[in-house]
Every structure is written in structure tokens, then in C-alpha cells.
Write an enzyme that holds these catalytic residues in place. Structure first.
Site, PDB file in Angstrom:
ATOM      1  N   SER A  29      24.044 -35.960 -40.394  1.00  0.00           N
ATOM      2  CA  SER A  29      22.865 -35.405 -39.719  1.00  0.00           C
ATOM      3  C   SER A  29      23.071 -35.412 -38.212  1.00  0.00           C
ATOM      4  CB  SER A  29      21.637 -36.244 -40.052  1.00  0.00           C
ATOM      5  OG  SER A  29      21.772 -37.515 -39.439  1.00  0.00           O
ATOM      6  N   LYS A  30      22.161 -34.726 -37.540  1.00  0.00           N
ATOM      7  CA  LYS A  30      22.217 -34.690 -36.090  1.00  0.00           C
ATOM      8  C   LYS A  30      21.969 -36.099 -35.521  1.00  0.00           C
ATOM      9  CE  LYS A  30      19.757 -32.595 -32.224  1.00  0.00           C
ATOM     10  NZ  LYS A  30      19.988 -33.803 -31.474  1.00  0.00           N
ATOM     11  N   ARG A  31      21.175 -36.869 -36.254  1.00  0.00           N
ATOM     12  CA  ARG A  31      20.900 -38.249 -35.844  1.00  0.00           C
ATOM     13  C   ARG A  31      22.187 -39.091 -35.814  1.00  0.00           C
ATOM     14  NH1 ARG A  31      17.459 -42.560 -35.494  1.00  0.00           N
ATOM     15  NH2 ARG A  31      18.203 -44.157 -36.909  1.00  0.00           N
ATOM     16  N   ALA A  76      25.033 -37.968 -35.248  1.00  0.00           N
ATOM     17  CA  ALA A  76      25.773 -37.499 -34.092  1.00  0.00           C
ATOM     18  C   ALA A  76      25.234 -38.155 -32.818  1.00  0.00           C
ATOM     19  CB  ALA A  76      25.653 -35.983 -33.990  1.00  0.00           C
ATOM     20  N   ASP A  77      23.915 -38.215 -32.705  1.00  0.00           N
ATOM     21  CA  ASP A  77      23.306 -38.806 -31.512  1.00  0.00           C
ATOM     22  C   ASP A  77      23.672 -40.284 -31.414  1.00  0.00           C
ATOM     23  OD1 ASP A  77      22.252 -36.382 -30.960  1.00  0.00           O
ATOM     24  OD2 ASP A  77      20.252 -36.822 -31.758  1.00  0.00           O
TER      25      ASP A  77
END
Ligand code: GLU
Length: 502
Positions: free
Chosen positions: A262-264, A266-267
Site C-alpha cells: 500500500s501507499k502507507r 511506502a510512506d
């Protein structure tokens, strides 16, 4: 089968293209190139509620950056233009009408409030409502209403959707290139909406109609679309069309391998999951992009190709052309692919070393003269992961040491090393040709004359000049610092190191 292969990448412009979508585009491209087929780009923008400005340009720019160039499609044109579904809107209605005429689809007049109320009743009983063969007879549609009532509803302009009449008891089977046989019973499916009340087709109808019209032979897409595939098969059957060959690509998993990437993730992990940086037009939030992080397009492609596919050999570095040669659907894995950012970095390091030095020098060290810049690039190339580290490396290199590696001092600072450094200090001035090779030779000769082994002195020389116990090639470093700098650095160090007597 060769020249007839037609594949498509069909993203929806609902935000920045996820890196998984780029992999889908890449695999489509590779198959088309490998089999001498055609790769087309279709923009699926029928869901206007999810439309995000700038997302389509972002898709085009991402593909262009990586060199995944479509043969037909948005931005290029071709025999089936337009390739943007919102511009094909009028066409879908006729296909929906055809299904109504054949008894494969029907008008449904239930308002969303009515359906919400029914759903709530089902939920209160602990079951989920499905609009299907069992329930449709009791609902407001052209299968349950009298011909007059239907006539009247249509004539009075009552809003309606068109739903697919999913057969009550049938098994749907298809062979996916990656998942093999997929079986689904229609009792688990609902009568999906094909045309919405605003006159727009849903994804399912537009997707199937366009794949048919555009003569798509292979649908290669992410695993998240596998649950929609049985419905798509039913639609092909309803139209009496031959379905394309499906290939559902494995999911991209979190770096630890558990769950979908998920983008999370990645963050949290500080790595990109988008090809290009993206600024959310509503919140202004910026997401990292592979390009802006310093990944080279060749490295990004190579990394993506290996997320779910492997060539079956030891070879890891593949140019786009080599990927085309090696690629096959048979070698795509069923299991999800772990997104290992360290592997992406490794690929980048490999491709950086192959990148033209002159270009790196010009782009990343623009203000120090091309020749000097190229020398720095050579010096640091195998010590960086991203080209934008070059500037920082050079700055650190030119900084005077503020302290000296204590461990090396403790272990290597002895009378012999001290004599060695003093001898080197004395010989520097005499070196006429200030180049790594001749400097090395001069130092070598000087030490030999003094009866000191190179090995006893060189690490101390490095510490004296840079402060550090390890670093890039020392002789080239000495050349690049220049005679005067080296002299100064050496005397500063000798003045600060403890004086030793034999
Ligand atoms: N528009 C869909 C998407 O955004 C396409 C899925 C498919 O390839 O059929 O991924």
C-alpha cells in the site's frame, strides 16, 4: 498466433498510476513486442465521480519515461479511435439495448433509496442482499413488471439502470494463463449494473465492449480484477462473442511479504510506489516517484519485470529489448511478488555504473567544469545508489577533516607510519606530473627508499588527508584535491597527531 496478438493497458484516471499498474503495462508491452503484436492504451474514465484532473497526463508521462510506448491509443490515435471511453459514451448504449432485446439484460427502476432500505432489512437478518435470480422477481424491473408498466415508466422518464440477467444455475469456467482453471457458480454473483441512470456505462460493460471492438486477444491485468472475470465471461457469452485469453497478474506484496503493498507501506518505508512524483490536487500531499528519487528508467523497468516474472536463468540484468526476447506468460508466478526496495536499489546501482559518465557529470555536477565533474563521477560511481548523491559526495570530499578516525589512529599510528607520512610530505613538492599514476609511483619510490612498506602507511595517509579510515580510490583523490590542498591537509594532520619518538 503471432501477428494477430492485440493487448491493451486500460487504466482509470483516478489518481497517480500505481507501480503495479506500470508493471501491468510493461507485461502487456513485452508480450506484444515478443509476439509481433499490437499494444494499445485505452483510458477508462466512465466513472466520472472518481475522475482526477492530471491523472491521464500522469499515465502518459509515466509510460513515456520508461519507454513503454503504445502502438495505438490515447495520445497516438489508431483504427479504433477514440480510445478515451468518455468519448465513446454513445456507443455503449446500443450494446446494452442489444442485450435487452435478446433477453440477456433488463431495465431496473428501483431507486437507490429503495435498494438501501432492502439492504438494511437483509443486514438486520444477518444476510447480504443480492440483486439476483432469487430476488429480482420481487423488485422493480422489466422482468417483474407488466409490459404496460414498463412502457409507462420508460415514457415518463423514470430513471433506470440496465442490469445483466445472470443465469440462475450455471457454472462459469475459464482457463487463465496464470491461475489455470477458474470455476465460479452464478449463485454467488449478482445482476451487475451495465448502464447507470446517468446514461454512462459501468466499467464492466465498457471494458468488455471495447475489448471486443478493439479486437483484444489477451487481457493481462492485475489480480484484483480476477473476481470480475466471471462476469466478463458471462457478458461475452451474452453477446455471443469469443472471450479473450485472460492472464491475471500476481499481487504486489509488502516488503515483508505479508499483505498487499500500500501507499502507507511506502510512506513508512520512505520508498516510492509511484513511477513519478505526484501532488494530490485536493490535499496538496506529495507522493514520492521512482524518477525523482533517482531511479533510472532502465533500473525501474528491470526491477518491475522481476516482480512476478523470472527468466528461469541466473541472468538478472535485462535491457528492455532483452526482456522482450526473454518474456513469456508461462514464466509469470502465481504467488504474490514481494516488493523489495533493496532489490530496486541494487538494480539502480548496476545501471548507474553503465550510465554515460558525461551525462551524469553534466546533469548532477553542473557547476564545476565537465572534465573535473567526470573525474568525480568516476571516483564515486560505485559508492552511490542514486545520482543525486554525487553533489553531496563532492561537497564532503572537499571539506577539510574536522576529526580523524580514532580506531585507525589507535591501531596504525606508530613511528613507522609517522616516518612514512613525513617522507611523503617531503616528496610531494617534487612531483611534476600531478596525476594518480605518477603520484603513486613517487610515493612508492620514496617509501622504498626509506625502507617502509606501503601497507604500513597508506591507511594513515588516508586518515591524515580525509579524516576517514575508508573512502574512494586514494591516489585519484590525491590527484583531485591538488598538490596544494594535499600539502596543507598533511601538515594539519601531522601537527595534530601525537608526536612519536622511535
Ligand atoms: N480500468 C481498469 C483499471 O483501472 C482496467 C482493468 C482491466 O484491465 O480490465 O485497472
Amino acid at each position: 498466433m503471432s501477428s494477430k496478438i492485440r493487448v491493451r493497458f486500460a487504466p482509470s484516471p483516478t489518481g497517480p498510476l500505481h507501480i503495479g499498474g506500470v508493471r501491468t503495462a510493461l507485461y502487456n508491452y513485452l508480450l506484444a513486442r515478443k509476439l509481433g503484436g499490437t499494444f494499445l492504451l485505452r483510458i477508462e474514465d466512465t466513472d466520472q465521480t472518481r475522475f482526477v484532473p492530471g491523472a491521464e497526463d500522469y499515465i502518459l508521462e509515466s509510460l513515456a519515461w520508461l519507454g513503454i510506448m503504445p502502438d495505438e491509443g490515447v495520445g497516438i490515435g489508431g483504427p479504433h479511435a477514440p480510445y478515451r471511453q468518455s468519448e465513446r459514451k454513445d456507443l455503449y448504449k446500443a450494446y446494452a439495448d442489444e442485450l435487452i432485446a435478446n433477453g440477456k439484460a433488463y431495465f431496473a427502476f428501483d431507486s437507490s433509496e429503495e435498494l438501501d432500505a432492502i439492504r438494511a432489512v437483509y443486514e438486520s437478518k444477518g444476510t447480504a442482499f443480492q440483486y439476483n435470480a432469487l430476488t429480482r422477481v420481487k423488485l422493480k424491473n422489466s422482468l417483474s413488471m407488466s409490459p404496460e408498466a414498463i412502457e409507462e415508466a420508460l415514457a415518463s422518464g423514470q430513471p433506470y439502470v440496465i442490469r445483466l440477467k445472470v443465469p440462475a444455475k450455471a457454472e462459469i469456467r475459464f482457463q487463465d494463463s496464470i491461475r489455470d482453471w477458474v470455476h465460479v457458480h452464478t449463485s454467488s454473483m449478482d445482476d451487475k449494473v451495465l448502464m447507470k441512470s446517468d446514461g454512462m456505462p459501468t466499467y464492466h460493460l465498457a471494458n468488455v465492449v471495447d475489448d471486443h471492438i478493439m479486437e483484444i486477444t489477451h487481457v493481462i491485468r492485475g489480480e484484483e480484477w480476477l473476481p470480475s472475470a466471471p462476469l466478463h465471461i458471462l457478458l461475452y457469452q451474452a453477446f455471443g462473442w469469443q472471450a479473450p485469453q485472460f492472464a491475471h497478474l500476481p499481487l504486489l506484496l509488502k516488503p515483508e511479504g505479508n499483505g498487499k503493498l500500500s501507499k502507507r507501506d511506502a510512506d513508512l518505508g520512505g520508498f516510492p510506489v509511484f513511477p513519478l512524483a505526484w501532488t494530490d490536487p485536493q490535499t496538496g500531499t506529495v507522493s514520492k516517484g521512482f524518477k525523482q528519487e533517482g531511479y533510472l528508467p532502465e533500473a525501474t523497468l528491470n526491477f518491475l519485470a522481476f516482480l512476478g516474472w523470472n527468466p528461469g536463468t541466473e541472468q538478472e540484468l535485462f535491457s528492455l529489448d532483452e526482456l522482450v526476447q526473454a518474456f513469456s506468460l508461462e514464466r509469470i508466478n502465481k504467488a504474490g511478488a514481494k516488493f523489495d526496495v533493496n532489490k530496486a536499489k541494487w538494480f539502480n546501482e548496476q545501471y548507474l555504473k553503465q550510465h554515460p559518465v558525461a551525462e551524469l557529470a553534466k546533469d548532477y555536477l553542473p557547476n564545476i567544469g565537465q572534465e573535473q565533474a567526470e573525474a568525480y563521477v568516476h571516483l564515486f560511481l560505485d559508492r552511490i545508489t542514486f545520482p543525486q548523491e554525487l553533489g553531496q559526495k563532492v561537497a564532503e570530499f572537499l571539506e577539510l577533516p574536522s576529526e580523524y578516525d580514532e580506531t585507525v589512529l589507535a591501531n596504525k599510528w606508530n613511528p613507522e607510519a609517522q616516518n612514512g607520512l613525513l617522507a611523503i610530505q617531503n616528496c610531494l613538492d617534487a612531483i611534476q606530473d600531478w596525476h594518480a599514476e605518477s603520484i603513486k609511483q613517487a610515493i612508492h619510490e620514496t617509501l622504498e627508499l626509506a625502507g617502509i612498506k606501503m601497507g604500513k602507511v597508506m591507511q594513515m595517509l588516508r586518515v591524515a588527508l580525509s579524516g576517514n579510515g575508508a573512502g574512494p580510490d586514494l591516489m585519484i583523490s590525491i590527484e583531485l584535491w591538488g598538490k596544494e590542498q594535499v600539502g596543507q591537509r598533511l601538515s594539519t594532520a601531522l601537527a595534530q597527531f601525537p608526536k612519536l619518538s622511535e
